[in-house]
Design a protein around this motif. Sequence first.
Motif, PDB file in Angstrom:
ATOM      1  N   LYS A  43       0.831  -1.209   0.000  1.00  0.00           N
ATOM      2  CA  LYS A  43       0.000   0.000   0.000  1.00  0.00           C
ATOM      3  C   LYS A  43       0.866   1.260   0.000  1.00  0.00           C
ATOM      4  O   LYS A  43       0.653   2.175  -0.797  1.00  0.00           O
ATOM      5  N   SER A  44       1.873   1.293   0.882  1.00  0.00           N
ATOM      6  CA  SER A  44       2.731   2.487   0.966  1.00  0.00           C
ATOM      7  C   SER A  44       3.627   2.623  -0.262  1.00  0.00           C
ATOM      8  O   SER A  44       3.827   3.722  -0.788  1.00  0.00           O
ATOM      9  N   GLU A  45       4.176   1.495  -0.733  1.00  0.00           N
ATOM     10  CA  GLU A  45       5.036   1.534  -1.919  1.00  0.00           C
ATOM     11  C   GLU A  45       4.246   1.982  -3.148  1.00  0.00           C
ATOM     12  O   GLU A  45       4.707   2.806  -3.941  1.00  0.00           O
ATOM     13  N   ASN A  46       3.035   1.454  -3.292  1.00  0.00           N
ATOM     14  CA  ASN A  46       2.190   1.802  -4.434  1.00  0.00           C
ATOM     15  C   ASN A  46       1.799   3.276  -4.392  1.00  0.00           C
ATOM     16  O   ASN A  46       1.794   3.955  -5.425  1.00  0.00           O
ATOM     17  N   ALA A  47       1.493   3.774  -3.201  1.00  0.00           N
ATOM     18  CA  ALA A  47       1.129   5.191  -3.054  1.00  0.00           C
ATOM     19  C   ALA A  47       2.288   6.089  -3.489  1.00  0.00           C
ATOM     20  O   ALA A  47       2.080   7.131  -4.124  1.00  0.00           O
ATOM     21  N   GLU A  48       3.516   5.656  -3.172  1.00  0.00           N
ATOM     22  CA  GLU A  48       4.699   6.426  -3.573  1.00  0.00           C
ATOM     23  C   GLU A  48       4.846   6.430  -5.099  1.00  0.00           C
ATOM     24  O   GLU A  48       5.175   7.451  -5.702  1.00  0.00           O
ATOM     25  N   TRP A  49       4.578   5.280  -5.720  1.00  0.00           N
ATOM     26  CA  TRP A  49       4.631   5.195  -7.184  1.00  0.00           C
ATOM     27  C   TRP A  49       3.619   6.153  -7.813  1.00  0.00           C
ATOM     28  O   TRP A  49       3.950   6.897  -8.743  1.00  0.00           O
ATOM     29  N   ILE A  50       2.395   6.117  -7.311  1.00  0.00           N
ATOM     30  CA  ILE A  50       1.337   6.963  -7.886  1.00  0.00           C
ATOM     31  C   ILE A  50       1.712   8.442  -7.745  1.00  0.00           C
ATOM     32  O   ILE A  50       1.533   9.235  -8.684  1.00  0.00           O
ATOM     33  N   LYS A  51       2.246   8.803  -6.580  1.00  0.00           N
ATOM     34  CA  LYS A  51       2.668  10.197  -6.355  1.00  0.00           C
ATOM     35  C   LYS A  51       3.710  10.606  -7.395  1.00  0.00           C
ATOM     36  O   LYS A  51       3.613  11.686  -8.010  1.00  0.00           O
ATOM     37  N   LYS A  52       4.696   9.732  -7.617  1.00  0.00           N
ATOM     38  CA  LYS A  52       5.767  10.072  -8.562  1.00  0.00           C
ATOM     39  C   LYS A  52       5.271  10.063 -10.012  1.00  0.00           C
ATOM     40  O   LYS A  52       5.725  10.859 -10.838  1.00  0.00           O
ATOM     41  N   ILE A  53       4.351   9.158 -10.316  1.00  0.00           N
ATOM     42  CA  ILE A  53       3.759   9.133 -11.666  1.00  0.00           C
ATOM     43  C   ILE A  53       3.037  10.447 -11.943  1.00  0.00           C
ATOM     44  O   ILE A  53       3.173  11.044 -13.019  1.00  0.00           O
ATOM     45  N   LYS A  54       2.292  10.921 -10.969  1.00  0.00           N
ATOM     46  CA  LYS A  54       1.534  12.175 -11.159  1.00  0.00           C
ATOM     47  C   LYS A  54       2.467  13.372 -11.305  1.00  0.00           C
ATOM     48  O   LYS A  54       2.156  14.327 -12.014  1.00  0.00           O
ATOM     49  N   GLU A  55       3.622  13.296 -10.636  1.00  0.00           N
ATOM     50  CA  GLU A  55       4.622  14.366 -10.795  1.00  0.00           C
ATOM     51  C   GLU A  55       5.178  14.393 -12.215  1.00  0.00           C
ATOM     52  O   GLU A  55       5.664  15.431 -12.678  1.00  0.00           O
TER      53      GLU A  55
END
Length: 277
Positions: free
Chosen positions: A229-241
């Motif tokens: 959950k935490s790793e995926n959230a970090e991916w999504i944050k960076k993808i949106k950046e």
Amino acid sequence: MTAESKDVTFIREWMAKEPYLPKDLDDYMIEKFLHSCYGSLEKTKKCIDRFCSTRSQMPELYSGRDPFSKEIEDIFNVTRVCAYKAGENEILIHHYDDPELEKFSFYDILKTLTIQADYWIRFHNVFPSGHIVILDMSSFSLKMIPKANIMFFRDFLLFLLEGMPVRVKKVYGVNAPSYYDKLYSLVKPALPSEICEIIHFFHDYESLHKHIDKKYLPVEYGGDAPSMKSENAEWIKKIKEQRKLFLNDNLWKADLKMKPKTDGNSMNGSFRTLSID
């Protein structure tokens, strides 16, 4: 000049001479393709050709990829995609977590996966000995079948194997339903025999512990690594950046109108030799 940089230069010069290939594949990405093909220049050329050509042949997946769009956001909310180091290897996990299939949209799921894969290729600075793929099947259902385009999915799976910079060593389907063989039988005929030999299914996740040290697995699988959950959230944050990157519908695409007809249909490209334990 090192042997590695010579190889990168060779591939870059080859790409420059092929008018149909894109100009936006940088040296870092070329290194990833060379690594995945164990330094073979010919295999690297085939892999890059497949990567760039198929992106143009699958507009259903490689256009309209705004990570802020409702369709993509919906899939972000029901998928977990992340990577973990496992010694010299890298673990790649995909979990579609939507038991009622409320958000199930075949093309949007695959489109979102292409966004996640592109982020991983471009920004995940890991050059592992091999990749261990874990597919969590806990939400898989026979109800998916009429909602999916099986022939398209077969083509997409072959593209992942032939056109992505990966070294697949093992594939584990975990939390597989009792009828997983019915689902698997829909795609198995399209898979190379050497891939079928490294695919294993488990009805739970604990069985992974016999094959992968728990310290490399996320907490959801009884391991010591950070949660999916935490790793995926970090991916999504960076993808949106990196939204601007994904808004480019021509990203890393071949111009098929410029491609010599003698190359045939790259959707049926020759399969790369894998390193299999």
